[in-house]
Motif scaffolding. Structure first.
Motif, mmCIF file in Angstrom:
data_model
loop_
_atom_site.group_PDB
_atom_site.id
_atom_site.type_symbol
_atom_site.label_atom_id
_atom_site.label_comp_id
_atom_site.label_asym_id
_atom_site.label_seq_id
_atom_site.Cartn_x
_atom_site.Cartn_y
_atom_site.Cartn_z
ATOM 1 N N MET A 100 -8.657 18.448 13.846
ATOM 2 C CA MET A 100 -8.641 19.409 12.739
ATOM 3 C C MET A 100 -7.247 19.581 12.143
ATOM 4 S SD MET A 100 -11.331 22.403 13.897
ATOM 5 C CE MET A 100 -10.555 22.710 15.486
ATOM 6 N N VAL A 101 -6.234 19.561 13.022
ATOM 7 C CA VAL A 101 -4.865 19.815 12.561
ATOM 8 C C VAL A 101 -4.239 18.574 11.927
ATOM 9 C CG1 VAL A 101 -2.520 20.400 13.308
ATOM 10 C CG2 VAL A 101 -4.470 21.662 14.225
ATOM 11 N N PHE A 102 -4.362 17.438 12.625
ATOM 12 C CA PHE A 102 -3.688 16.229 12.163
ATOM 13 C C PHE A 102 -4.567 15.347 11.283
ATOM 14 C CE2 PHE A 102 -1.396 17.388 16.053
ATOM 15 C CZ PHE A 102 -0.079 17.335 15.590
ATOM 16 N N GLY A 103 -5.883 15.631 11.245
ATOM 17 C CA GLY A 103 -6.776 14.822 10.413
ATOM 18 C C GLY A 103 -6.379 14.811 8.950
ATOM 19 N N THR A 126 2.410 9.477 13.812
ATOM 20 C CA THR A 126 1.599 10.683 14.023
ATOM 21 C C THR A 126 0.407 10.398 14.923
ATOM 22 O OG1 THR A 126 2.206 11.516 11.831
ATOM 23 C CG2 THR A 126 0.291 12.515 12.888
ATOM 24 N N VAL A 127 -0.322 9.331 14.606
ATOM 25 C CA VAL A 127 -1.489 8.954 15.414
ATOM 26 C C VAL A 127 -1.067 8.606 16.835
ATOM 27 C CG1 VAL A 127 -3.314 7.235 15.705
ATOM 28 C CG2 VAL A 127 -2.857 8.192 13.443
ATOM 29 N N GLY A 128 0.043 7.874 16.971
ATOM 30 C CA GLY A 128 0.544 7.496 18.294
ATOM 31 C C GLY A 128 0.925 8.705 19.128
ATOM 32 N N PHE A 129 1.580 9.678 18.505
ATOM 33 C CA PHE A 129 1.988 10.894 19.221
ATOM 34 C C PHE A 129 0.765 11.684 19.679
ATOM 35 C CE2 PHE A 129 2.667 15.513 18.900
ATOM 36 C CZ PHE A 129 3.580 15.681 19.927
ATOM 37 N N ILE A 181 -2.982 13.454 23.970
ATOM 38 C CA ILE A 181 -4.351 13.614 24.465
ATOM 39 C C ILE A 181 -4.555 12.784 25.734
ATOM 40 C CG2 ILE A 181 -6.793 13.170 23.955
ATOM 41 C CD1 ILE A 181 -6.134 13.756 21.008
ATOM 42 N N LEU A 182 -4.001 11.573 25.752
ATOM 43 C CA LEU A 182 -4.138 10.697 26.920
ATOM 44 C C LEU A 182 -3.489 11.308 28.158
ATOM 45 C CD1 LEU A 182 -5.022 7.955 28.095
ATOM 46 C CD2 LEU A 182 -2.781 7.056 27.402
ATOM 47 N N ILE A 183 -2.309 11.885 27.990
ATOM 48 C CA ILE A 183 -1.606 12.503 29.120
ATOM 49 C C ILE A 183 -2.397 13.678 29.674
ATOM 50 C CG2 ILE A 183 0.445 13.855 29.770
ATOM 51 C CD1 ILE A 183 2.046 12.080 27.824
ATOM 52 N N VAL A 184 -2.885 14.537 28.766
ATOM 53 C CA VAL A 184 -3.668 15.703 29.195
ATOM 54 C C VAL A 184 -4.956 15.247 29.889
ATOM 55 C CG1 VAL A 184 -4.963 17.729 28.397
ATOM 56 C CG2 VAL A 184 -2.721 17.212 27.424
ATOM 57 N N TYR A 185 -5.604 14.229 29.317
ATOM 58 C CA TYR A 185 -6.827 13.696 29.922
ATOM 59 C C TYR A 185 -6.561 13.166 31.331
ATOM 60 C CZ TYR A 185 -10.489 10.342 31.038
ATOM 61 O OH TYR A 185 -11.460 9.634 31.686
ATOM 62 N N LEU A 186 -5.498 12.393 31.505
ATOM 63 C CA LEU A 186 -5.174 11.815 32.808
ATOM 64 C C LEU A 186 -4.846 12.889 33.836
ATOM 65 C CD1 LEU A 186 -3.059 8.687 31.778
ATOM 66 C CD2 LEU A 186 -5.405 8.728 32.645
#
Length: 264
Positions: free
Chosen positions: A113-116, A134-137, A142-147
């Motif tokens: 919602m924010v970065f879309g 932006t997409v990479g960040f 999200i990947l770090i939080v998921y892991l």
């Protein structure tokens, strides 16, 4: 239990129970029915495969939870198949995963919602570098939080298996305490060693897929169940290093209660 002994016992585990192993392999036959139906272009077999797939989801996670439980008590037995208990445990494991994935899922939706709109504007203005950054960040965050939460879920399942209590597994503070008691360094070493060895086994075993017609069945119904049983039992053995402390504390508590009752 030291790391070398833990890994060795984990890899011996499926083959110590070679007579019961076909039961586990049979469960994985369920997920092989769908591709068989698609290859044969048979809608009836595909429909049966879909039903079998849902049975797989309802049975296998609970069955593997039993393996973690046996590992935490350092038992070398393969769990007996129990329809009711396996379904009940699978539902609890599924609920546990849903709860632990709430934060990563919420973060993903917020980021969307924010970065879309920002990402769309960057694309429309041909700012490719800024868009990729932006997409990479966002993806990395999200990947770090998921892991992190996947890591917590890993040991929450071990806690669920040992205590047989969903509330204990949902207590994130206690899960973090378990991780600290086992030791981050010990866990990282265990993860690295198990990941390397299991991937080597998976890679070498993948050559059976070159066998015409039955190769993927052998891999999916024999190799994967063996790898999964090794991984889940190994988690239980890792947790057994602190499970003994819980057993000792419970024994001391019961002993104190008996002593107090005798004095009364």
């Amino acid at each position: 239990m030291d790391l070398s002994k833990l890994v060795l016992n984990s890899f011996k585990y499926p083959f110590r129970n070679i007579k019961k192993l076909p039961v586990l392999c049979l469960l994985f036959v369920f997920i092989a029915i769908i591709p068989i139906g698609m290859i044969a272009n048979n809608n009836y077999i595909t429909a049966i495969g879909v039903i079998a797939f849902f049975l797989f989801i309802l049975l296998v996670p609970g069955y593997f939870l039993s393996m973690i439980k046996l590992g935490s008590s350092q038992s070398a037995m393969l769990p007996s198949f129990n329809l009711v208990n396996n379904i009940y445990d699978s539902i609890r494991v599924l609920f546990l995963r849903i709860v632990y994935m709430i934060v990563p899922a919420a973060l993903f939706l917020i980021a969307l919602m924010v970065f879309g709109p920002t990402s769309r504007n960057l694309i429309n203005n041909f700012k490719i570098i800024e868009f990729l950054a932006t997409v990479g960040f966002v993806f990395l965050l999200i990947l770090i939080v998921y892991l992190v939460f996947e890591f917590l879920l890993f040991f929450a399942k071990a806690r669920l298996a040992y205590f047989n209590s969903l509330s204990e597994a949902l207590n994130m503070k206690k899960v973090v305490r378990d991780i600290r008691n086992i030791g981050i360094v010990n866990i990282i070493k265990w993860l690295i060693v198990m990941a390397i060895l299991l991937n080597v086994i998976a890679f070498i075993s993948s050559y059976v897929m070159s066998i015409p017609y039955v190769g993927f069945l052998i891999y999916g119904c024999i190799v994967i169940p063996i790898i999964e049983s090794i991984a889940n039992y190994s988690l239980g053995l890792l947790y057994s290093n602190i499970a003994r402390n819980y057993d000792d504390s419970n024994f001391k508590r019961i002993d104190k209660q008996k002593t107090a009752m005798q004095k009364d």
